[in-house]
Scaffold this motif. Structure first.
Motif, PDB file in Angstrom:
ATOM      1  N   ALA A   4      -2.516   7.599  -5.214  1.00  0.00           N
ATOM      2  CA  ALA A   4      -2.883   7.166  -6.154  1.00  0.00           C
ATOM      3  C   ALA A   4      -3.191   8.056  -8.241  1.00  0.00           C
ATOM      4  O   ALA A   4      -2.659   9.598  -7.415  1.00  0.00           O
ATOM      5  CB  ALA A   4      -4.900   7.544  -6.001  1.00  0.00           C
ATOM      6  N   ASN A  62       1.387  -1.171   0.531  1.00  0.00           N
ATOM      7  CA  ASN A  62       0.003  -0.115   0.380  1.00  0.00           C
ATOM      8  C   ASN A  62       0.554   1.191  -0.334  1.00  0.00           C
ATOM      9  O   ASN A  62       1.470   1.481   0.813  1.00  0.00           O
ATOM     10  CB  ASN A  62      -0.897   0.074   1.152  1.00  0.00           C
ATOM     11  CG  ASN A  62      -1.945  -1.609   1.501  1.00  0.00           C
ATOM     12  OD1 ASN A  62      -3.011  -1.103   0.693  1.00  0.00           O
ATOM     13  ND2 ASN A  62      -1.142  -2.197   2.434  1.00  0.00           N
ATOM     14  N   GLY A  82      -4.911   2.600  -8.340  1.00  0.00           N
ATOM     15  CA  GLY A  82      -5.082   3.057  -7.258  1.00  0.00           C
ATOM     16  C   GLY A  82      -3.890   3.035  -6.401  1.00  0.00           C
ATOM     17  O   GLY A  82      -2.928   3.599  -6.942  1.00  0.00           O
ATOM     18  N   LEU A 120      -1.859   7.636   0.241  1.00  0.00           N
ATOM     19  CA  LEU A 120      -3.365   7.367  -0.799  1.00  0.00           C
ATOM     20  C   LEU A 120      -2.506   8.988  -2.051  1.00  0.00           C
ATOM     21  O   LEU A 120      -3.195   8.875  -2.726  1.00  0.00           O
ATOM     22  CB  LEU A 120      -4.082   8.500   0.305  1.00  0.00           C
ATOM     23  CG  LEU A 120      -4.772   7.243   1.329  1.00  0.00           C
ATOM     24  CD1 LEU A 120      -5.294   7.965   1.899  1.00  0.00           C
ATOM     25  CD2 LEU A 120      -5.226   6.730   0.190  1.00  0.00           C
TER      26      LEU A 120
END
Lengths: 328, 192
Positions: B139, B133, B166, B136
């Motif tokens: 993205a 991950n 993503g 954010l």
């Protein structure tokens, strides 16, 4: 004689399975726990305070529970007054869920749940809450769902509460939640991509009340206001500290619209649009459209789910800020 | 006596120079996180150190899996962490329900992360699920996660997974016994 005796001897063996047959599903169901899928009338009931919380619950429980929501689409949680029917609904519940952080004005959800003696879970628990200062008092902003990563915390809390109430369904709840969390991740990535099309200096979002702090903070709107909401009405439409509209706030917002060149201002579906329309007229900008804020849309509308509500808000904001700016 | 001291001194200088040279050519991104609990699949806290200093798989002469992300990774805000016992992972490799590798802290771009699989591993077809991950705000940008199967620290096969719009990379990495060198003893150069 011998044949009749043998027939008599084995007759119970023939009858016994027929007698036991109706009992089998009963013992099976009792082994599945309180919330196993059964007839719809016997499903456990979860009662939620707001439409957003109810949507998160629906995404997690699937068909195993009946999800009920106290607030109707478009209703304002800050000023809501519970009815006797709400008390009745809560008394039928196996579990209750609320937003928390004082979104439910005067703790109306906590009071009716307490009176009914039912378990209550707070969905915003663990959210990194934004603080707002009003007259020396610090208030935690309750509109945390406007950041999808906070919505993920809500979903985690729903899974915890539902799994505690029905441990036998935990695997099912977690599987649904995992998929839904991926959808929230995709939503977040999509919002970032869309917002990126608005030049940073044109990311000015003016709304009816201070519901969009988390949204502005997450997606970098209103840089000149510390990435916080610009609104004539405070964090609550009710009469709590720091809530409501003051002449100073109204003048400040009108001035901000002029100074920072907001292309449009936005009304909210759960707040009377009169005030923001007046401000738009005073500042000489157009109304960009209506945003879902404290409540989601009617069933069958584009904003009837959390993801739909966020998507429609972004579409409205993009249209309002990009085309509104060009029209100016 | 003097001769002996000189010889020793020359040896010390030569070995010291060689050591310094080896240190200098070691790439900065080869800082490796090695997991203990190499064969049991239990997740242990990551410890940082040089690749050759601590991995138990190397001593056992067994297999290991190496994961390298090209972007910074951080704990996933969209993870399901319901019981509170499991922190959201930044980088995770598992085989079915067995957790091979879980990193809950941040990992620098390009830093390989290693987890041991044990000595008797490559006996049948295996499939790993891996995810990483990114922050954010990554993205929309492309990042990759390279997975390599190693035996005695030598690569046998590899697979590269890419982001798909993503901030998350997720995919599977299949390895056959031939690639793992279990049936033939040969080492396949690449995973197809």
């Amino acid at each position: 004689m011998t044949r009749r005796f043998l027939a008599f001897l084995f007759l119970p063996l023939l009858i016994l399975p027929i007698l036991l047959l109706p009992l089998l599903p009963v013992s099976d169901a009792s082994a599945q726990g309180p919330a196993a899928p059964r007839e719809s009338s016997k499903k456990p009931v979860v009662v939620c305070s707001t439409t957003q919380v109810a949507d998160f619950a629906r995404q997690v429980v699937g068909g195993r529970w009946t999800v009920k929501c106290i607030l109707a689409p478009g209703a304002d949680p800050h000023t809501y007054t519970p009815t006797p029917g709400d008390g009745e609904m809560v008394r039928s519940a196996d579990l209750c869920l609320e937003n928390g952080l004082h979104l439910e004005g005067n703790d109306w959800m906590g009071k009716i749940v307490h009176d009914a003696g039912k378990p209550l879970a707070v969905c915003a628990e663990g959210v990194p809450a934004l603080q707002m200062a009003f007259g020396g008092e610090k208030i935690l902003d309750p509109h945390a769902w406007f950041s999808p990563r906070n919505a993920a915390i809500y979903v985690n809390n729903v899974v915890k509460a539902i799994s505690r109430a029905d441990p036998s369904g935990r695997g099912e709840y977690e599987a649904r939640a995992r998929l839904y969390l991926q959808m929230l991740r995709t939503l977040d990535a999509w919002i970032r991509e869309q917002v990126n099309r608005i030049p940073p200096d044109r990311r000015v979002l003016v709304t009816s009340h201070d519901a969009f702090n988390y949204f502005c903070h997450e997606y970098k709107f209103n840089p000149t206001n510390g990435f916080m909401s610009l609104a004539p009405v405070g964090w609550s439409t009710g009469s709590e500290v720091g809530a409501g509209m003051t002449p100073e706030r109204r003048a400040e917002v009108t001035e901000s619209i002029r100074r920072f060149g907001a292309a449009a201002v936005f009304v909210e579906t759960s707040v009377n649009p009169k005030l923001i329309r007046e401000i738009a007229q005073e500042a000489g900008v157009r109304v960009g459209g209506a945003l879902y804020s404290d409540s989601m849309g009617e069933a069958g509308s584009a904003g009837e789910t959390y993801i739909g509500m966020m998507r429609e808000n972004i579409v409205t904001i993009m249209e309002g800020l990009l085309s509104g700016g060009d029209a100016k | 006596m003097m001769r002996i001291v000189s010889v020793l001194l020359l040896w010390v200088i030569a070995l010291g120079s060689l050591h310094a040279y080896m240190k200098s050519i070691e790439p900065p991104l080869s800082r490796t996180v090695a997991l203990s609990g190499a064969t049991g699949g239990a997740v242990a806290p990551a410890q940082e150190g040089a690749a050759e200093s601590s991995p138990e798989y190397a001593a056992a002469g067994g297999y290991s899996i190496e994961a390298t992300a090209t972007c910074e990774v951080e704990p996933d805000p969209f993870a399901l962490a319901t019981d509170g016992s499991e922190a959201p992972a930044a980088l995770r490799v598992q085989e079915g329900d067995r957790k091979i590798l879980t990193i809950t802290g941040g990992v620098e771009p390009g830093a390989p992360v290693l987890a041991g699989l044990g000595p008797d591993w490559g006996d049948r077809e295996r499939e790993f699920f891996a995810e990483a991950n990114m922050p954010l705000d990554f993205a929309g940008r492309s990042c990759a996660l390279r997975l390599r199967l190693l035996r005695d620290s030598a690569p046998l096969t590899e697979e590269t997974l890419w982001t798909d719009g993503g901030n998350r990379i997720a995919g599977t990495f299949r390895v056959s016994p031939v690639e793992a060198g279990a049936e033939t003893g040969e080492r396949a150069p690449r995973h197809e």
